[in-house]
Design a protein around this motif. Structure first.
Motif, PDB file in Angstrom:
ATOM      1  N   ASN A  92       0.828  -1.210   0.000  1.00  0.00           N
ATOM      2  CA  ASN A  92       0.000   0.000   0.000  1.00  0.00           C
ATOM      3  C   ASN A  92       0.863   1.261   0.000  1.00  0.00           C
ATOM      4  N   VAL A  93       1.914   1.287   0.800  1.00  0.00           N
ATOM      5  CA  VAL A  93       2.801   2.445   0.848  1.00  0.00           C
ATOM      6  C   VAL A  93       3.488   2.646  -0.499  1.00  0.00           C
ATOM      7  N   LEU A  94       4.011   1.575  -1.078  1.00  0.00           N
ATOM      8  CA  LEU A  94       4.694   1.691  -2.364  1.00  0.00           C
ATOM      9  C   LEU A  94       3.736   2.099  -3.474  1.00  0.00           C
ATOM     10  N   SER A  95       2.502   1.617  -3.413  1.00  0.00           N
ATOM     11  CA  SER A  95       1.493   2.016  -4.399  1.00  0.00           C
ATOM     12  C   SER A  95       1.184   3.509  -4.271  1.00  0.00           C
ATOM     13  N   ALA A  96       1.052   3.982  -3.045  1.00  0.00           N
ATOM     14  CA  ALA A  96       0.795   5.413  -2.826  1.00  0.00           C
ATOM     15  C   ALA A  96       1.942   6.261  -3.346  1.00  0.00           C
ATOM     16  N   CYS A  97       3.170   5.808  -3.101  1.00  0.00           N
ATOM     17  CA  CYS A  97       4.354   6.539  -3.588  1.00  0.00           C
ATOM     18  C   CYS A  97       4.364   6.590  -5.112  1.00  0.00           C
ATOM     19  N   ALA A  98       4.020   5.477  -5.738  1.00  0.00           N
ATOM     20  CA  ALA A  98       3.991   5.437  -7.197  1.00  0.00           C
ATOM     21  C   ALA A  98       2.948   6.415  -7.744  1.00  0.00           C
ATOM     22  N   LYS A  99       1.791   6.494  -7.082  1.00  0.00           N
ATOM     23  CA  LYS A  99       0.751   7.434  -7.515  1.00  0.00           C
ATOM     24  C   LYS A  99       1.215   8.871  -7.339  1.00  0.00           C
ATOM     25  N   MET A 100       1.926   9.177  -6.254  1.00  0.00           N
ATOM     26  CA  MET A 100       2.426  10.538  -6.049  1.00  0.00           C
ATOM     27  C   MET A 100       3.447  10.915  -7.099  1.00  0.00           C
ATOM     28  N   ASN A 101       4.239   9.944  -7.558  1.00  0.00           N
ATOM     29  CA  ASN A 101       5.251  10.227  -8.577  1.00  0.00           C
ATOM     30  C   ASN A 101       4.620  10.562  -9.919  1.00  0.00           C
ATOM     31  N   LYS A 102       3.383  10.114 -10.146  1.00  0.00           N
ATOM     32  CA  LYS A 102       2.697  10.392 -11.411  1.00  0.00           C
ATOM     33  C   LYS A 102       2.086  11.787 -11.437  1.00  0.00           C
ATOM     34  N   ILE A 103       1.958  12.416 -10.273  1.00  0.00           N
ATOM     35  CA  ILE A 103       1.332  13.743 -10.195  1.00  0.00           C
ATOM     36  C   ILE A 103       2.242  14.785 -10.816  1.00  0.00           C
TER      37      ILE A 103
END
Length: 103
Positions: A92-103
């Motif tokens: 979940n943490v890594l998924s959230a980080c990946a989503k933030m990197n797409k912003i």
């Protein structure tokens, strides 16, 4: 077992030193044995990032010493924090980080 690179060999030897066998590591950490066997066969570098992160957290290996240059020291802090989480929490943490990197 033919290991493909130095880092894969390091992971393999750490698992044996801490857990005695790959199978015992997988049982203790709720990690698929088939995934770990493939990582040892094909090299850790050919695995998914979140899988490598989970493995490193379980073995106590700081992520920057593996894959991140000096400018990514925040990854080391992330590794220290997620070390307390289970496999689902890490994903979940890594998924959230990946989503933030797409912003």
């Amino acid at each position: 077992m033919q290991l493909t690179d130095d880092f894969t060999a390091k992971i393999y030897h750490l698992i044996l030193a801490k857990y005695g066998s790959l199978r015992h590591f997988c049982l203790q950490c709720d990690f698929p044995l088939s995934t770990l066997s493939d990582m040892m066969k094909n090299g850790v570098g050919n695995s998914r990032f979140d899988t490598v992160c989970f493995l490193c957290v379980q073995l106590g290996i700081a992520l920057p010493s593996i894959c991140c240059p000096e400018k990514f020291r925040c990854t080391e802090q992330l590794a220290l924090e997620i070390r307390q989480l289970d496999h689902s929490g890490i994903k979940n943490v890594l998924s959230a980080c990946a989503k933030m990197n797409k912003i």
